[in-house]
Design a protein around this motif. Structure first.
Motif, PDB file in Angstrom:
ATOM      1  N   GLU A 142      -9.098  -0.968  -2.732  1.00  3.75           N
ATOM      2  CA  GLU A 142      -9.125  -2.290  -3.354  1.00  3.75           C
ATOM      3  C   GLU A 142      -9.889  -2.232  -4.670  1.00  3.75           C
ATOM      4  N   ILE A 143      -9.314  -2.868  -5.694  1.00  3.69           N
ATOM      5  CA  ILE A 143      -9.985  -2.991  -6.977  1.00  3.69           C
ATOM      6  C   ILE A 143      -9.597  -4.330  -7.595  1.00  3.69           C
ATOM      7  N   ASP A 144     -10.571  -5.164  -7.835  1.00  2.00           N
ATOM      8  CA  ASP A 144     -10.348  -6.508  -8.378  1.00  2.00           C
ATOM      9  C   ASP A 144      -9.354  -7.260  -7.491  1.00  2.00           C
ATOM     10  N   ASP A 145      -8.249  -7.736  -8.067  1.00  2.00           N
ATOM     11  CA  ASP A 145      -7.255  -8.496  -7.307  1.00  2.00           C
ATOM     12  C   ASP A 145      -6.159  -7.620  -6.713  1.00  2.00           C
ATOM     13  N   TRP A 146      -6.283  -6.302  -6.833  1.00  2.00           N
ATOM     14  CA  TRP A 146      -5.253  -5.375  -6.375  1.00  2.00           C
ATOM     15  C   TRP A 146      -5.676  -4.711  -5.074  1.00  2.00           C
ATOM     16  N   THR A 147      -4.711  -4.520  -4.167  1.00  2.00           N
ATOM     17  CA  THR A 147      -4.911  -3.755  -2.943  1.00  2.00           C
ATOM     18  C   THR A 147      -3.772  -2.747  -2.811  1.00  2.00           C
ATOM     19  N   PHE A 148      -4.136  -1.484  -2.591  1.00  2.00           N
ATOM     20  CA  PHE A 148      -3.154  -0.406  -2.449  1.00  2.00           C
ATOM     21  C   PHE A 148      -3.256   0.163  -1.038  1.00  2.00           C
ATOM     22  N   ASN A 159      14.396   8.945  24.915  1.00  2.00           N
ATOM     23  CA  ASN A 159      15.380   7.889  25.091  1.00  2.00           C
ATOM     24  C   ASN A 159      16.590   8.442  25.817  1.00  2.00           C
ATOM     25  N   ARG A 160      17.470   7.519  26.210  1.00  2.00           N
ATOM     26  CA  ARG A 160      18.694   7.904  26.911  1.00  2.00           C
ATOM     27  C   ARG A 160      19.909   7.768  26.004  1.00  2.00           C
ATOM     28  N   GLN A 161      19.699   7.644  24.702  1.00  2.00           N
ATOM     29  CA  GLN A 161      20.803   7.468  23.768  1.00  2.00           C
ATOM     30  C   GLN A 161      21.168   8.755  23.034  1.00  2.00           C
ATOM     31  N   GLY A 162      20.465   9.847  23.310  1.00  2.00           N
ATOM     32  CA  GLY A 162      20.783  11.129  22.695  1.00  2.00           C
ATOM     33  C   GLY A 162      20.369  11.227  21.238  1.00  2.00           C
ATOM     34  N   VAL A 163      19.364  10.453  20.817  1.00  2.00           N
ATOM     35  CA  VAL A 163      18.897  10.530  19.434  1.00  2.00           C
ATOM     36  C   VAL A 163      17.559  11.265  19.389  1.00  2.00           C
ATOM     37  N   ARG A 164      17.091  11.541  18.194  1.00  2.00           N
ATOM     38  CA  ARG A 164      15.885  12.332  17.973  1.00  2.00           C
ATOM     39  C   ARG A 164      14.678  11.698  18.667  1.00  2.00           C
ATOM     40  N   GLU A 165      13.851  12.526  19.297  1.00  2.00           N
ATOM     41  CA  GLU A 165      12.734  12.006  20.070  1.00  2.00           C
ATOM     42  C   GLU A 165      11.427  11.932  19.282  1.00  2.00           C
ATOM     43  N   THR A 166      11.241  12.776  18.285  1.00  2.00           N
ATOM     44  CA  THR A 166      10.040  12.735  17.457  1.00  2.00           C
ATOM     45  C   THR A 166      10.430  12.399  16.027  1.00  2.00           C
ATOM     46  N   VAL A 167       9.862  11.340  15.495  1.00  2.00           N
ATOM     47  CA  VAL A 167      10.256  10.815  14.184  1.00  2.00           C
ATOM     48  C   VAL A 167       9.004  10.569  13.349  1.00  2.00           C
ATOM     49  N   TRP A 168       8.997  11.045  12.101  1.00  2.00           N
ATOM     50  CA  TRP A 168       7.885  10.751  11.189  1.00  2.00           C
ATOM     51  C   TRP A 168       8.219   9.511  10.347  1.00  2.00           C
ATOM     52  N   LYS A 169       7.157   8.849   9.866  1.00  2.00           N
ATOM     53  CA  LYS A 169       7.314   7.653   9.039  1.00  2.00           C
ATOM     54  C   LYS A 169       6.239   7.645   7.969  1.00  2.00           C
ATOM     55  N   VAL A 170       6.609   7.265   6.748  1.00  2.00           N
ATOM     56  CA  VAL A 170       5.640   7.109   5.662  1.00  2.00           C
ATOM     57  C   VAL A 170       5.985   5.841   4.891  1.00  2.00           C
ATOM     58  N   SER A 171       4.965   5.190   4.332  1.00  2.00           N
ATOM     59  CA  SER A 171       5.201   3.994   3.532  1.00  2.00           C
ATOM     60  C   SER A 171       3.981   3.733   2.653  1.00  2.00           C
ATOM     61  N   GLY A 172       4.196   2.913   1.637  1.00  2.00           N
ATOM     62  CA  GLY A 172       3.115   2.522   0.744  1.00  2.00           C
ATOM     63  C   GLY A 172       3.373   1.127   0.213  1.00  2.00           C
ATOM     64  N   ALA A 173       2.293   0.389  -0.064  1.00  2.00           N
ATOM     65  CA  ALA A 173       2.430  -0.991  -0.511  1.00  2.00           C
ATOM     66  C   ALA A 173       1.359  -1.316  -1.535  1.00  2.00           C
ATOM     67  N   VAL A 174       1.651  -2.319  -2.363  1.00  2.00           N
ATOM     68  CA  VAL A 174       0.679  -2.862  -3.300  1.00  2.00           C
ATOM     69  C   VAL A 174       0.716  -4.375  -3.182  1.00  2.00           C
ATOM     70  N   LEU A 175      -0.466  -5.003  -3.159  1.00  2.00           N
ATOM     71  CA  LEU A 175      -0.596  -6.460  -3.125  1.00  2.00           C
ATOM     72  C   LEU A 175      -1.406  -6.905  -4.333  1.00  2.00           C
ATOM     73  N   TYR A 176      -1.032  -8.040  -4.911  1.00  2.00           N
ATOM     74  CA  TYR A 176      -1.753  -8.590  -6.053  1.00  2.00           C
ATOM     75  C   TYR A 176      -2.028 -10.065  -5.798  1.00  2.00           C
ATOM     76  N   ARG A 177      -3.302 -10.454  -5.918  1.00  2.00           N
ATOM     77  CA  ARG A 177      -3.696 -11.841  -5.691  1.00  2.00           C
ATOM     78  C   ARG A 177      -3.497 -12.625  -6.988  1.00  2.00           C
ATOM     79  N   VAL A 178      -2.446 -13.447  -7.030  1.00  2.00           N
ATOM     80  CA  VAL A 178      -2.143 -14.212  -8.238  1.00  2.00           C
ATOM     81  C   VAL A 178      -2.914 -15.525  -8.278  1.00  2.00           C
ATOM     82  N   LEU A 179      -3.281 -16.027  -7.099  1.00  2.00           N
ATOM     83  CA  LEU A 179      -4.092 -17.228  -6.951  1.00  2.00           C
ATOM     84  C   LEU A 179      -5.080 -16.987  -5.812  1.00  2.00           C
ATOM     85  N   PRO A 180      -6.148 -17.766  -5.719  1.00  2.00           N
ATOM     86  CA  PRO A 180      -7.074 -17.556  -4.603  1.00  2.00           C
ATOM     87  C   PRO A 180      -6.413 -17.634  -3.234  1.00  2.00           C
TER      88      PRO A 180
END
Length: 244
Positions: A142-148, A159-180
């Motif tokens: 966090e810096i000022d009004d920004w959050t990363f 599962n019983r559907q025959g799909v992959r059992e181990t799955v990786w996930k990655v993501s990233g986000a940014v938030l900006y406070r435009v008003l209080p």
């Protein structure tokens, strides 16, 4: 058909873990003895080959100490398949924790382990039919009004559907406070495709806003766009969060 639907559901679930409409979670916790209740929903586009879904989540969280939360999430799903047959009901129940393991003020790290229990009917496309387990590493700056925010993790989902059992996930986000009382957000992520026959990883982007008219109340809206054909074209999201 069932395998296609469950693959999409496993790859791109509704975000029950983060500050809705985010998928990427922060490191914040409720504080000792404090509670939070979230209810939110998502309506996906109807795909030519896989139908559409309406999803609702209700999540109850309690703080234990200043750095640990425990939560339970009850998802409810309506799956509309291409043949116009429908399946509606409780999906797989999720139990988990969030532990903020490092915090120097601006930068913090957290860990979020969780289990999902096979409460959904997997024969109707509402669950995997097995106990699943996963963990996500959370980073926040966090810096000022920004959050990363940055998340990375993996889930073991037999599962019983025959799909992959181990799955990786990655993501990233940014938030900006435009008003209080108002934050705008952008969230981007991808996960390993559970379908062995598909080499492309599903990817998404979310834009949205969180409005907090009171310190104990959040109202949110979001638009989620699939970035490739391995996820729904788009979906609309909305939710309410109450703290006490």
């Amino acid at each position: 058909m069932k395998k296609q639907l469950i693959s999409l559901a496993l790859a791109c679930p509704l975000s029950a873990f983060a500050a809705h409409p985010l998928v990427t979670d922060d490191t914040g916790t409720q504080g000792d003895g404090n509670w939070q209740f979230e209810t939110n929903g998502e309506a996906t586009a109807k795909q030519p080959d896989t139908g559409r879904q309406f999803l609702w989540n209700s999540t109850l969280t309690r703080g234990f100490g200043e750095a640990l939360d425990l939560y339970a999430n009850v998802p409810y799903t309506h799956v509309q398949q291409r043949s116009d047959t429908a399946a509606t009901g409780i999906a797989d129940l999720e139990l988990g924790a969030k532990w903020r393991l490092y915090d120097d003020g601006a930068f913090s790290l957290g860990l979020k382990p969780y289990l999902t229990l096979p409460t959904g009917n997997d024969s109707r496309g509402l669950g995997t039919g097995r106990v699943n387990a996963g963990a996500t590493l959370l980073a926040q700056y966090e810096i000022d009004d920004w959050t990363f925010l940055v998340n990375g993790g993996a889930v073991y989902q037999p599962n019983r559907q025959g799909v992959r059992e181990t799955v990786w996930k990655v993501s990233g986000a940014v938030l900006y406070r435009v008003l209080p009382t108002t934050r705008l957000l952008l969230d981007i992520g991808t996960s390993q495709n559970p379908d062995f026959a598909q080499p492309t990883s599903p990817a998404f982007m979310i834009v949205g806003a969180i409005y907090s008219p009171k310190p104990w109340l959040d109202l949110d809206v979001g638009y989620r766009r699939g970035l490739n054909p391995q996820t729904y074209d788009y979906s609309w999201l909305a939710g309410v969060t109450v703290r006490w």
